[in-house]
Design a protein around this motif. Structure first.
Motif, PDB file in Angstrom:
ATOM      1  N   ILE A  16       0.838  -1.207   0.000  1.00 21.08           N
ATOM      2  CA  ILE A  16       0.000   0.000   0.000  1.00 21.08           C
ATOM      3  C   ILE A  16       0.868   1.252   0.000  1.00 21.08           C
ATOM      4  CG2 ILE A  16      -1.679   1.323   1.372  1.00 21.08           C
ATOM      5  CD1 ILE A  16      -2.861  -1.122  -0.158  1.00 21.08           C
ATOM      6  N   TYR A  17       1.972   1.227   0.736  1.00 15.23           N
ATOM      7  CA  TYR A  17       2.903   2.368   0.775  1.00 15.23           C
ATOM      8  C   TYR A  17       3.379   2.709  -0.643  1.00 15.23           C
ATOM      9  CZ  TYR A  17       7.257   4.948   1.430  1.00 15.23           C
ATOM     10  OH  TYR A  17       8.265   5.880   1.334  1.00 15.23           O
ATOM     11  N   LYS A  18       3.763   1.685  -1.395  1.00  9.50           N
ATOM     12  CA  LYS A  18       4.249   1.905  -2.777  1.00  9.50           C
ATOM     13  C   LYS A  18       3.150   2.499  -3.661  1.00  9.50           C
ATOM     14  CE  LYS A  18       8.003  -1.461  -3.018  1.00  9.50           C
ATOM     15  NZ  LYS A  18       8.405  -2.806  -3.446  1.00  9.50           N
ATOM     16  N   LYS A  19       1.947   2.001  -3.455  1.00 13.29           N
ATOM     17  CA  LYS A  19       0.789   2.476  -4.219  1.00 13.29           C
ATOM     18  C   LYS A  19       0.524   3.970  -3.933  1.00 13.29           C
ATOM     19  CE  LYS A  19      -3.721   0.463  -5.307  1.00 13.29           C
ATOM     20  NZ  LYS A  19      -4.777  -0.410  -4.804  1.00 13.29           N
ATOM     21  N   VAL A  20       0.579   4.329  -2.659  1.00  6.60           N
ATOM     22  CA  VAL A  20       0.356   5.730  -2.246  1.00  6.60           C
ATOM     23  C   VAL A  20       1.457   6.627  -2.805  1.00  6.60           C
ATOM     24  CG1 VAL A  20       0.326   7.287  -0.248  1.00  6.60           C
ATOM     25  CG2 VAL A  20      -0.990   5.158  -0.179  1.00  6.60           C
ATOM     26  N   GLN A  21       2.700   6.138  -2.733  1.00 10.62           N
ATOM     27  CA  GLN A  21       3.828   6.944  -3.241  1.00 10.62           C
ATOM     28  C   GLN A  21       3.663   7.269  -4.723  1.00 10.62           C
ATOM     29  OE1 GLN A  21       6.317   8.364  -1.259  1.00 10.62           O
ATOM     30  NE2 GLN A  21       4.775   7.562   0.125  1.00 10.62           N
ATOM     31  N   LYS A  22       3.076   6.341  -5.455  1.00  9.58           N
ATOM     32  CA  LYS A  22       2.907   6.516  -6.904  1.00  9.58           C
ATOM     33  C   LYS A  22       2.098   7.776  -7.214  1.00  9.58           C
ATOM     34  CE  LYS A  22       2.223   3.545 -10.886  1.00  9.58           C
ATOM     35  NZ  LYS A  22       1.648   2.296 -11.390  1.00  9.58           N
ATOM     36  N   TRP A  23       0.935   7.946  -6.539  1.00  3.26           N
ATOM     37  CA  TRP A  23       0.146   9.161  -6.830  1.00  3.26           C
ATOM     38  C   TRP A  23       0.678  10.387  -6.090  1.00  3.26           C
ATOM     39  CZ3 TRP A  23      -1.911  11.355  -2.598  1.00  3.26           C
ATOM     40  CH2 TRP A  23      -2.384  10.563  -1.545  1.00  3.26           C
ATOM     41  N   ALA A  24       1.242  10.171  -4.891  1.00  2.77           N
ATOM     42  CA  ALA A  24       1.762  11.311  -4.116  1.00  2.77           C
ATOM     43  C   ALA A  24       2.937  11.974  -4.837  1.00  2.77           C
ATOM     44  CB  ALA A  24       2.186  10.859  -2.721  1.00  2.77           C
ATOM     45  N   ASN A  25       3.687  11.174  -5.611  1.00  2.00           N
ATOM     46  CA  ASN A  25       4.831  11.716  -6.360  1.00  2.00           C
ATOM     47  C   ASN A  25       4.434  12.270  -7.727  1.00  2.00           C
ATOM     48  OD1 ASN A  25       6.654  11.126  -4.318  1.00  2.00           O
ATOM     49  ND2 ASN A  25       7.009   9.040  -5.065  1.00  2.00           N
ATOM     50  N   ASN A  26       3.167  12.073  -8.114  1.00  2.00           N
ATOM     51  CA  ASN A  26       2.654  12.643  -9.380  1.00  2.00           C
ATOM     52  C   ASN A  26       1.357  13.404  -9.101  1.00  2.00           C
ATOM     53  OD1 ASN A  26       4.463  11.392 -11.577  1.00  2.00           O
ATOM     54  ND2 ASN A  26       3.909   9.652 -10.289  1.00  2.00           N
ATOM     55  N   PRO A  27       1.416  14.423  -8.240  1.00  2.00           N
ATOM     56  CA  PRO A  27       0.184  15.039  -7.730  1.00  2.00           C
ATOM     57  C   PRO A  27      -0.642  15.767  -8.781  1.00  2.00           C
ATOM     58  CG  PRO A  27       2.128  16.287  -7.046  1.00  2.00           C
ATOM     59  CD  PRO A  27       2.629  15.034  -7.666  1.00  2.00           C
ATOM     60  N   ILE A  28       0.006  16.538  -9.657  1.00  2.00           N
ATOM     61  CA  ILE A  28      -0.741  17.372 -10.599  1.00  2.00           C
ATOM     62  C   ILE A  28      -1.402  16.500 -11.666  1.00  2.00           C
ATOM     63  CG2 ILE A  28      -0.497  19.200 -12.364  1.00  2.00           C
ATOM     64  CD1 ILE A  28       1.735  20.271 -10.250  1.00  2.00           C
ATOM     65  N   GLU A  29      -0.645  15.532 -12.145  1.00  2.00           N
ATOM     66  CA  GLU A  29      -1.180  14.573 -13.127  1.00  2.00           C
ATOM     67  C   GLU A  29      -2.362  13.793 -12.499  1.00  2.00           C
ATOM     68  OE1 GLU A  29       0.448  10.387 -14.785  1.00  2.00           O
ATOM     69  OE2 GLU A  29       1.983  11.949 -14.608  1.00  2.00           O
ATOM     70  N   THR A  30      -2.211  13.391 -11.234  1.00  6.18           N
ATOM     71  CA  THR A  30      -3.271  12.653 -10.524  1.00  6.18           C
ATOM     72  C   THR A  30      -4.545  13.489 -10.425  1.00  6.18           C
ATOM     73  OG1 THR A  30      -1.637  11.420  -9.236  1.00  6.18           O
ATOM     74  CG2 THR A  30      -3.874  11.498  -8.340  1.00  6.18           C
ATOM     75  N   GLN A  31      -4.400  14.759 -10.020  1.00  6.86           N
ATOM     76  CA  GLN A  31      -5.565  15.633  -9.877  1.00  6.86           C
ATOM     77  C   GLN A  31      -6.217  15.953 -11.224  1.00  6.86           C
ATOM     78  OE1 GLN A  31      -7.246  17.829  -6.869  1.00  6.86           O
ATOM     79  NE2 GLN A  31      -7.148  15.601  -6.813  1.00  6.86           N
TER      80      GLN A  31
END
Length: 500
Positions: A16-31
């Motif tokens: 889950i940590y790895k999964k969270v890091q994926k979007w947390a490190n790409n915030p603008i693209e995610t939003q």
């Protein structure tokens, strides 16, 4: 020796940590992705048609077509949903209405959809898993966990289930935690808060409690009853209790009191849940602020709090936010809330990743004299005054005193002390000094002799609980406003005051 449950928790937490890091490190693209999905999914709803979602391609288009609304302004649409109409704010019908009590709107019905419900559950779960990943501590999963919450008994409104958010969430405790979870279903269904807390004490005293969770002011009441019943510190009664999970209010003003009740320090995880969405949780023990949930079906906009009441305030996305600026948070969600003013103000403590603290409510401030004092400032001032002393505060709230019997007006602080300061006037001066340091408007008003130094009004033991009970808001998700711009709460506290 590790149990199977705690042994399995660690690899799961890592995943889950790895999964969270994926979007947390790409915030603008995610939003951006969340934004596009929300607009396209709701294009054929009544709201989407009324606001021409088909021609919205970017945030600029959105701000032109969709004005900011609070619950009152969105109410005509919500009422249609509540009456059973489909495809109004979101596809189909919601699966729940979370019932909340608004100050101006009376009862609010906040829709929760099949798309939004999982995000509430995942965020709460992930907060615990990220704690396990960071600390390596998974032993607590073998013990009993208590979640002080509202009744899980749900009503129905035109075919849609209706209840308090914490009561709705109680239906989603995963199977592997069902045996660990306290209190029992029957006890959780008790409506009267005082009766319920006593029943919870009865049930939990013989158990191996490892995790305790809830709004600090109500957990405090539970801890005090444990202490009264056993004449022991909570940490001695529950020797393996080592994790406190809380949300709803700032924990700092309660910390000293809690550590005294527990008898030792325990780790804590802060959450930022609301009926409208689960917005953030603490992802690091040594970092200030909570990780903003950018991948949970919520698109965020922010408006500088000091510009909010202007004619056409600027709406920005996370791309343009700055650290240490007070923002009103605006949300659009997969539950059908669009450019919705939640009423909360937040400050970013970090933008890599995006972490926030809740700084207050846009309606909860004091500006009777143009001082613009907010919740975060009064809480920090209290904290600074307490630091390095034996003073313990159970609860407090602040109001302006505009028409004193004599002398200059002032801010009146209503404080319930567990352990009082030796010199109340010196303590008041410390708070005042901190407030002046944080807020230049307040500083100018004190220096210019428009206001005098704040005054402290002592409240009797359990006075705030008695006040909340008197207005029918004891327990559950109800919170005392930290400050108000009028004398409504101040006047109602008179019967519970020790100093006139």
């Amino acid at each position: 020796m590790l149990s199977i449950k705690s042994a399995l928790a660690k690899p799961f937490a890592k995943r889950i940590y790895k999964k969270v890091q994926k979007w947390a490190n790409n915030p603008i693209e995610t939003q951006n992705k969340i934004f596009q999905n929300l607009i396209s999914d709701a294009a054929q709803t009544q709201f989407g048609k009324d606001h021409d979602f088909m021609s919205i391609n970017n945030h600029k288009d959105f701000t032109k077509r969709v004005p900011i609304r609070d619950y009152e302004a969105l109410k005509p649409y919500v009422e249609r949903v509540v009456s059973g109409e489909k495809d109004i704010l979101w596809k189909g019908l919601p699966i729940y209405f979370a019932k909340t009590s608004g100050t101006t709107s009376g009862v609010k019905y906040i829709p929760i959809t099949k798309e939004s419900m999982p995000t509430h559950i995942e965020a709460a779960r992930n907060a615990i898993l990220l704690y396990i990943h960071e600390t390596g501590n998974a032993k607590f999963v073998n013990g009993k966990m208590i979640f002080l919450q509202g009744s899980p008994v749900l009503d129905k409104k035109n075919g849609v289930q209706l209840g308090r958010l914490s009561g709705i969430v109680a239906h989603y405790v995963p199977k592997y935690l069902q045996k660990n979870r306290m209190p029992s279903w029957d006890t959780n269904c008790i409506e009267d808060w005082e009766v319920k807390v006593n029943a919870i004490v009865d049930e939990t005293l013989p158990e191996n409690m490892t995790v305790i969770s809830g709004i600090p002011s109500w957990v405090q009441m539970y801890f005090e009853k444990i202490q009264e019943r056993t004449n022991k510190k909570v940490g001695d009664v529950f020797k393996n209790f080592n994790l406190f999970i809380f949300g709803g209010v700032n924990y700092e003003p309660y910390r000293a009191k809690f550590e005294s009740l527990i008898g030792r320090k325990v780790d804590s995880i802060e959450l930022y849940p609301a009926s409208e969405g689960f917005f953030a949780y603490q992802d690091k023990q040594d970092e200030k602020g909570m990780l903003l949930q950018l991948n949970s079906g919520i698109f965020y906009e922010f408006i500088k709090a000091d510009e909010f009441f202007e004619e056409n305030p600027k709406r920005i996305t996370i791309k343009d936010v700055e650290v240490d600026v007070n923002y009103v948070m605006i949300i659009s969600t997969n539950a059908g809330l669009w450019a919705y003013n939640l009423g909360d103000t937040v400050m970013f403590t970090s933008i890599k990743p995006y972490r926030v603290v809740v700084s207050g409510r846009i309606k909860h401030f004091i500006s009777a004299f143009g001082e613009h004092v907010i919740g975060k400032e009064v809480e920090q001032a209290m904290q600074e005054a307490i630091n390095g002393t034996d003073v313990q505060v159970s609860e407090f709230t602040v109001a302006p005193q505009i028409n004193p019997i004599s002398g200059l007006p002032y801010h009146e602080w209503f404080v319930e002390f567990e352990t009082e300061p030796n010199n109340i006037l010196e303590f008041a001066k410390k708070i005042d000094k901190s407030l002046q340091k944080q807020n230049s408007y307040y500083f100018d008003l004190i220096q210019g002799s428009v206001l005098k130094t704040l005054e402290i009004r002592k409240i009797q033991k359990n006075g705030f609980q008695s006040y909340m009970k008197s207005i029918g808001k004891l327990g559950g998700q109800n919170k005392l406003p930290r400050l108000s711009n009028d004398r409504k709460i101040a006047d109602a506290l008179k019967p519970f005051s020790l100093s006139k």
